[in-house]
Design a protein around this motif. Structure first.
Motif, PDB file in Angstrom:
ATOM      1  N   UNK A 169      23.252 -36.089 -68.352  1.00 59.51           N
ATOM      2  CA  UNK A 169      22.448 -36.875 -69.278  1.00 59.51           C
ATOM      3  C   UNK A 169      22.059 -38.181 -68.600  1.00 59.51           C
ATOM      4  N   UNK A 170      20.874 -38.657 -68.891  1.00 59.90           N
ATOM      5  CA  UNK A 170      20.393 -39.877 -68.249  1.00 59.90           C
ATOM      6  C   UNK A 170      19.424 -40.612 -69.177  1.00 59.90           C
ATOM      7  N   UNK A 171      19.358 -41.918 -68.984  1.00 59.81           N
ATOM      8  CA  UNK A 171      18.383 -42.766 -69.663  1.00 59.81           C
ATOM      9  C   UNK A 171      17.246 -43.074 -68.703  1.00 59.81           C
ATOM     10  N   UNK A 172      16.037 -43.134 -69.230  1.00 62.81           N
ATOM     11  CA  UNK A 172      14.880 -43.567 -68.467  1.00 62.81           C
ATOM     12  C   UNK A 172      14.103 -44.545 -69.334  1.00 62.81           C
ATOM     13  N   UNK A 203      30.184 -40.465 -66.205  1.00 60.20           N
ATOM     14  CA  UNK A 203      31.461 -40.118 -66.833  1.00 60.20           C
ATOM     15  C   UNK A 203      31.484 -40.683 -68.245  1.00 60.20           C
ATOM     16  N   UNK A 204      32.115 -39.982 -69.179  1.00 62.35           N
ATOM     17  CA  UNK A 204      32.284 -40.502 -70.539  1.00 62.35           C
ATOM     18  C   UNK A 204      33.568 -39.942 -71.138  1.00 62.35           C
ATOM     19  N   UNK A 205      34.245 -40.776 -71.898  1.00 60.58           N
ATOM     20  CA  UNK A 205      35.498 -40.404 -72.533  1.00 60.58           C
ATOM     21  C   UNK A 205      35.664 -41.243 -73.794  1.00 60.58           C
ATOM     22  N   UNK A 218      32.088 -45.104 -71.211  1.00 58.05           N
ATOM     23  CA  UNK A 218      31.196 -44.346 -70.336  1.00 58.05           C
ATOM     24  C   UNK A 218      30.909 -45.155 -69.078  1.00 58.05           C
ATOM     25  N   UNK A 219      30.646 -44.437 -67.999  1.00 62.83           N
ATOM     26  CA  UNK A 219      30.299 -45.050 -66.718  1.00 62.83           C
ATOM     27  C   UNK A 219      28.906 -44.573 -66.338  1.00 62.83           C
ATOM     28  N   UNK A 220      28.007 -45.513 -66.064  1.00 66.74           N
ATOM     29  CA  UNK A 220      26.633 -45.171 -65.717  1.00 66.74           C
ATOM     30  C   UNK A 220      26.259 -45.804 -64.382  1.00 66.74           C
ATOM     31  N   UNK A 277      30.052 -50.211 -66.716  1.00 63.93           N
ATOM     32  CA  UNK A 277      31.009 -49.628 -67.658  1.00 63.93           C
ATOM     33  C   UNK A 277      30.613 -50.078 -69.051  1.00 63.93           C
ATOM     34  N   UNK A 278      30.597 -49.147 -69.987  1.00 65.88           N
ATOM     35  CA  UNK A 278      30.183 -49.449 -71.360  1.00 65.88           C
ATOM     36  C   UNK A 278      31.271 -49.035 -72.343  1.00 65.88           C
ATOM     37  N   UNK A 279      31.353 -49.804 -73.414  1.00 67.13           N
ATOM     38  CA  UNK A 279      32.298 -49.497 -74.490  1.00 67.13           C
ATOM     39  C   UNK A 279      31.544 -49.529 -75.816  1.00 67.13           C
ATOM     40  N   UNK A 280      31.578 -48.434 -76.552  1.00 69.53           N
ATOM     41  CA  UNK A 280      30.903 -48.346 -77.838  1.00 69.53           C
ATOM     42  C   UNK A 280      31.868 -48.768 -78.944  1.00 69.53           C
ATOM     43  N   UNK A 281      31.552 -49.866 -79.617  1.00 72.77           N
ATOM     44  CA  UNK A 281      32.446 -50.364 -80.658  1.00 72.77           C
ATOM     45  C   UNK A 281      31.900 -50.162 -82.059  1.00 72.77           C
ATOM     46  N   UNK A 282      30.730 -49.528 -82.226  1.00 72.05           N
ATOM     47  CA  UNK A 282      30.227 -49.137 -83.539  1.00 72.05           C
ATOM     48  C   UNK A 282      29.157 -48.077 -83.332  1.00 72.05           C
ATOM     49  N   UNK A 283      28.613 -47.568 -84.410  1.00 71.43           N
ATOM     50  CA  UNK A 283      27.594 -46.542 -84.325  1.00 71.43           C
ATOM     51  C   UNK A 283      26.322 -47.062 -83.653  1.00 71.43           C
ATOM     52  N   UNK A 284      26.033 -48.336 -83.850  1.00 74.78           N
ATOM     53  CA  UNK A 284      24.785 -48.913 -83.358  1.00 74.78           C
ATOM     54  C   UNK A 284      24.942 -49.783 -82.118  1.00 74.78           C
ATOM     55  N   UNK A 285      26.139 -50.264 -81.826  1.00 72.37           N
ATOM     56  CA  UNK A 285      26.304 -51.269 -80.796  1.00 72.37           C
ATOM     57  C   UNK A 285      27.306 -50.826 -79.716  1.00 72.37           C
ATOM     58  N   UNK A 286      27.029 -51.257 -78.478  1.00 72.14           N
ATOM     59  CA  UNK A 286      27.983 -51.080 -77.388  1.00 72.14           C
ATOM     60  C   UNK A 286      27.892 -52.287 -76.457  1.00 72.14           C
ATOM     61  N   UNK A 287      29.009 -52.634 -75.839  1.00 70.17           N
ATOM     62  CA  UNK A 287      29.040 -53.702 -74.852  1.00 70.17           C
ATOM     63  C   UNK A 287      28.984 -53.137 -73.448  1.00 70.17           C
TER      64      UNK A 287
END
Length: 348
Positions: A72-75, A105-107, A111-113, A152-162
């Protein structure tokens, strides 16, 4: 009822289109330092470039999107502003870039992008022999930005991630005008992603690129400046090599590049010089994308390049049809970019 016969399928199609992708917005601030790779750059290298960017990205969830990258990828697109830390000499940079960001990677919420991008940059301050002699990084207001940024990203809600990223950026004019020392500046970034919509990620089988040795050929073309009147001459490359994947995303290879550069002048005053360089290469393989980093040694070079024994070439190509690849490359001597060129190749 006839209008509804037309409108209802359109609404259903629109909903299905939305359901087949994830879209998000990002805002990020970045701070770093300038790498001083030559003595004449040290007086203005002790600055801390700071800036921010905003971007829009989209991730397709269909299997056809997955097969392009084998992940999976973002463009998307990104607009950024950067202050180099010295408004009088280095000025600011405004950039519009395209982005490509595969998910490695994601767990759970993590996730790591690997974000990367290329874009056009407008520089407010450039070299001038009288008005701005210390700025040997840039000589053309219109230049190019290349960057790579693991995050490195951390999703802390349905709409937001740091997000926390490590960015390596390079700005130069691709050899269009001198001096073209170019600037390399690493940065740390902190940002937020806002998701316009979220969908569960489907599960697809990852295709291994195969362990067999792959023979390939490639050609490159660009033009290079030969005088102060901006007259240009072609530079043509022919390349052959072998590569082998040893994991889903990595490969190694070797080969040789022949270059006929018509912008170089020989002793008789005629244009045209021959260059020959074997190389070893590493390949990041993301489905149909191949990003290779080549370390080349000049086995034969003209007198103009006598101070250089090695050069690097960074090549990004895309398999557009059954082994036919297209893309571009950047050649550099150490930290100094030499030229950008167009590439076309074939995997046998």
């Amino acid at each position: 009822m006839k209008p509804y016969i037309i409108i209802i399928p359109l609404l259903i199609y629109a909903q299905l289109s939305i359901a087949q992708n994830i879209q998000r917005l990002r805002a990020e601030i970045q701070h770093g330092f300038i790498i001083s790779h030559a003595s004449d750059l040290k007086p203005v290298s002790d600055n801390r470039p700071t800036g921010f960017h905003v971007s829009w990205q989209r991730m397709g969830l269909g299997q056809n999107h997955w097969e392009i990258c084998n992940c999976f990828y973002y463009i998307g697109a990104q607009f950024s502003w950067l202050s180099f830390g010295d408004r009088d000499i280095l000025g600011d940079a405004y950039t519009l870039a395209g982005t490509f960001e595969p998910v490695l990677w994601r767990q759970n919420q993590w996730s790591l992008t690997l974000n990367s991008g290329i874009g056009a940059t407008w520089l407010t301050k450039v070299h001038h022999p009288e008005n701005n002699p210390l700025n040997n990084f840039f000589s053309s207001r219109f230049s190019f930005l290349l960057y790579v940024a693991p995050a490195i990203e951390y999703r802390f809600s349905e709409k937001w991630s740091g997000r926390l990223s490590a960015n390596y950026n390079h700005i130069s004019n691709g050899g269009r005008k001198q001096p073209n020392r170019g600037m390399n500046y690493p940065q740390v970034g902190v940002g937020l992603n806002y998701y316009l919509n979220r969908e569960p990620l489907p599960v697809y089988e990852r295709q291994h690129p195969g362990n067999e040795y792959l023979v390939w050929m490639e050609s490159g073309f660009t033009t290079r400046k030969v005088d102060d009147e901006n007259n240009r001459k072609p530079s043509i490359s022919l390349v052959g090599g072998v590569k082998r994947a040893f994991s889903a995303f990595n490969g190694l290879g070797f080969g040789a590049e022949y270059n006929h550069d018509f912008s170089m002048v020989d002793e008789s005053g005629d244009y045209g010089k021959h260059l020959l360089a074997p190389f070893i290469s590493h390949h990041f393989i993301f489905g149909k994308f191949d990003f290779s980093q080549r370390m080349s040694w000049y086995a034969y070079r003209p007198e103009q390049l006598s101070s250089h024994k090695f050069y690097q070439r960074y090549v990004l190509t895309y398999n557009i049809y059954s082994g036919l690849r297209m893309g571009f490359s950047l050649k550099s001597h150490g930290h100094v970019a030499t030229n950008l060129d167009f590439r076309m190749g074939w995997d046998f």
